[in-house]
Design an enzyme around this catalytic site. Structure first.
Site, mmCIF file in Angstrom:
data_model
loop_
_atom_site.group_PDB
_atom_site.id
_atom_site.type_symbol
_atom_site.label_atom_id
_atom_site.label_comp_id
_atom_site.label_asym_id
_atom_site.label_seq_id
_atom_site.Cartn_x
_atom_site.Cartn_y
_atom_site.Cartn_z
ATOM 1 N N GLY A 148 0.838 -1.186 0.000
ATOM 2 C CA GLY A 148 0.000 0.000 0.000
ATOM 3 C C GLY A 148 0.876 1.240 0.000
ATOM 4 O O GLY A 148 1.978 1.239 0.556
ATOM 5 N N CYS A 149 0.408 2.324 -0.627
ATOM 6 C CA CYS A 149 1.228 3.541 -0.698
ATOM 7 C C CYS A 149 1.439 4.145 0.685
ATOM 8 O O CYS A 149 2.546 4.588 1.019
ATOM 9 C CB CYS A 149 0.615 4.555 -1.658
ATOM 10 S SG CYS A 149 -1.121 4.973 -1.350
ATOM 11 N N ASN A 150 0.404 4.157 1.513
ATOM 12 C CA ASN A 150 0.560 4.631 2.887
ATOM 13 C C ASN A 150 1.504 3.719 3.671
ATOM 14 O O ASN A 150 2.353 4.179 4.438
ATOM 15 C CB ASN A 150 -0.786 4.678 3.610
ATOM 16 C CG ASN A 150 -1.742 5.690 3.025
ATOM 17 O OD1 ASN A 150 -1.343 6.595 2.301
ATOM 18 N ND2 ASN A 150 -3.020 5.552 3.339
ATOM 19 N N ALA A 151 1.330 2.423 3.456
ATOM 20 C CA ALA A 151 2.151 1.448 4.170
ATOM 21 C C ALA A 151 3.615 1.579 3.792
ATOM 22 O O ALA A 151 4.502 1.464 4.644
ATOM 23 C CB ALA A 151 1.652 0.036 3.881
ATOM 24 N N THR A 153 5.203 4.318 2.758
ATOM 25 C CA THR A 153 5.758 5.553 3.320
ATOM 26 C C THR A 153 6.092 5.377 4.796
ATOM 27 O O THR A 153 7.178 5.745 5.251
ATOM 28 C CB THR A 153 4.769 6.716 3.144
ATOM 29 O OG1 THR A 153 4.231 6.704 1.827
ATOM 30 C CG2 THR A 153 5.463 8.039 3.380
#
Length: 342
Positions: A148-151, A153
């Protein structure tokens, strides 16, 4: 000879981003583009910014002949992705951009995504796609699960600090701002311009965001015991970018030195001089992640800020980075474009 590439879900933002990046890759050729809802249309009609490229028209997945395809990017929604990948030919290398193969425990997948996993054999062989930390496994994998993109980062900030033991594992706060493209291209009322612009709101407050499953899995494995972070994402009126701010208990200089040492040889992770913090403007449209560390006025605490482009390093750029490894290409191929500024 160029590697033959297929992209499923090519009419979404991550599909278009894959095409943009692969267009500069000297050893990849896109031979098939799948997008059931827009099958029969040209890419120029769906994404006019790609009209200069010679691309195949969009077709249904059933119309694609995978016999001559070397690698397939799957940019479909979760739940759909697992069913499609389950039935793909076994010779085919696959990079999945959905959430379907990120969590190793089927019970955890059901907990966070609400349905039983439909491709457990594939799930068992999937390698987690955070390239900098799973490089060797990715190089020999058939199926890679993009993070995931949030994950991604949050992990770029916290993985090295957890591994090195320089922060208190029971006092980690992650505050994250994400641009609207992270929600995908499908029509949603809350993403209309009149409802999104000039505002800024928290969502999935109190520990309900699905990327927490990835944090729990990865951080706990690193620490050898359960690690739970406080995480609140916020939706901002911007098209691209993630800015994550983590508040940790630990010596700020030690935090900075740990990150510098971890990422010293990494082509895409830039650790800024101590006291400097990054902006999403500085990574826009690129596969770079910038990380800054500063001390807090409260002694023994540090603030770590990371910025990346959610569509590139957070998704499609990461996917291409993994595909390069899987195909024996230089990891940076097609990914060294300078960020777009302003």
């Amino acid at each position: 000879m160029a590697h033959k590439i297929a992209i499923l879900g090519a009419s979404g933002y991550t599909g278009a981003e894959l095409i943009r990046l692969i267009a500069t890759h000297p050893n990849m050729e896109i031979v098939a583009l799948g997008a059931n809802s827009k099958a029969g249309q040209s890419m120029a009609s769906v994404f006019p910014h790609l009209r200069h490229l010679a691309l195949p028209d969009l077709v249904t997945i059933e119309e694609i002949d995978f016999a001559g395809v070397d690698l397939c990017f799957c940019a479909l929604p979760h739940a759909t992705s697992q069913e499609v990948i389950r039935d793909l030919p076994k010779h085919l290398k696959v990079v999945d951009l959905s959430a379907d193969f990120r969590l190793r425990d089927p019970a955890e997948y059901k907990k966070w995504y609400g349905n039983d996993h439909a491709a457990l054999d594939c799930q068992k062989e999937a390698v987690y796609g955070l390239t900098e930390f799973y490089r060797d496994e990715i190089a020999s994998a058939r199926l890679v699960a993009g993070t995931g993109c949030n994950a991604a980062t949050g992990q770029y900030i916290l993985r090295p600090l957890i591994s090195a033991g320089v922060i208190d594992l029971d006092d980690i706060i992650l505050d994250l701002k994400c641009a609207v493209s992270g929600a995908g291209r499908s029509l949603k009322e809350n993403l209309l311009h009149a409802e999104l612009s000039e505002g800024y709101n928290a969502y999935a407050v109190g520990g309900t965001h699905r990327h927490l499953g990835e944090f729990d899995q990865e951080f706990s494995a690193l620490a050898g015991r359960p690690v739970r972070v406080q995480f609140t994402p916020h939706l901002i009126p911007a098209n691209r970018g993630i800015l994550a701010t983590s508040y940790v208990k630990g010596a700020a200089q030690a935090v900075h030195e740990t990150l510098q040492k971890t990422y010293a040889g990494e082509p895409f992770i830039q650790v800024l001089p101590f006291g400097e913090t990054p902006s999403t403007h500085h990574v826009r449209g690129s596969n770079f992640c910038h990380i800054g560390v500063t001390g807090d006025r409260i002694e023994g605490r540090a603030i770590v800020v990371a910025a990346l482009d959610n569509l590139t390093k957070g998704s499609s750029g990461q996917a291409l980075q993994n595909a390069n490894l899987m195909l024996g290409e230089a990891e940076t191929e097609g990914l060294m474009s300078v960020p777009v500024f302003p």
